[in-house]
Write an enzyme that holds these catalytic residues in place. Sequence first.
Site, PDB file in Angstrom:
ATOM      1  N   LEU A 142       0.874  -1.310   0.005  1.00  0.00           N
ATOM      2  CA  LEU A 142       0.137  -0.038   0.100  1.00  0.00           C
ATOM      3  C   LEU A 142       0.818   1.115   0.064  1.00  0.00           C
ATOM      4  O   LEU A 142       1.899   1.053   0.550  1.00  0.00           O
ATOM      5  CB  LEU A 142      -0.932   0.018   1.235  1.00  0.00           C
ATOM      6  CG  LEU A 142      -1.765  -0.974   1.251  1.00  0.00           C
ATOM      7  CD1 LEU A 142      -2.590  -0.927   2.746  1.00  0.00           C
ATOM      8  CD2 LEU A 142      -2.911  -0.891   0.288  1.00  0.00           C
ATOM      9  N   ASP A 143       0.455   2.440  -0.664  1.00  0.00           N
ATOM     10  CA  ASP A 143       1.307   3.411  -0.564  1.00  0.00           C
ATOM     11  C   ASP A 143       1.492   3.824   0.628  1.00  0.00           C
ATOM     12  O   ASP A 143       0.583   3.824   1.594  1.00  0.00           O
ATOM     13  CB  ASP A 143       0.593   4.447  -1.409  1.00  0.00           C
ATOM     14  CG  ASP A 143       0.747   4.038  -3.124  1.00  0.00           C
ATOM     15  OD1 ASP A 143       1.539   3.395  -3.226  1.00  0.00           O
ATOM     16  OD2 ASP A 143      -0.165   4.648  -3.666  1.00  0.00           O
TER      17      ASP A 143
END
Length: 82
Positions: free
Chosen positions: A54-55
């Site tokens: 996930l960013d």
Amino acid sequence: MREKADKVIKAKEDFVVLLFNKPKGITCTTEHKVKDNIIDYINYEERIFPIGRLDKDSEGLILLTNNRIFLFEILLPISHCF
């Protein structure tokens, strides 16, 4: 580990899958040199790997595992062929 006759039998590792609600600001990497990495944040007692990423600025559910075979089966497209 236990001994039996002349052989040493080593217990298999337990298969671990963690479900983690990643907060914003945590980087999905196993590199300890990266500030605010997910591995140091969780501080699990054995080596684990994130399944996907996930960013840093996003939050949400991410899975982590100690089993590289399981990791690659999920991540590699070839494993999804029937």
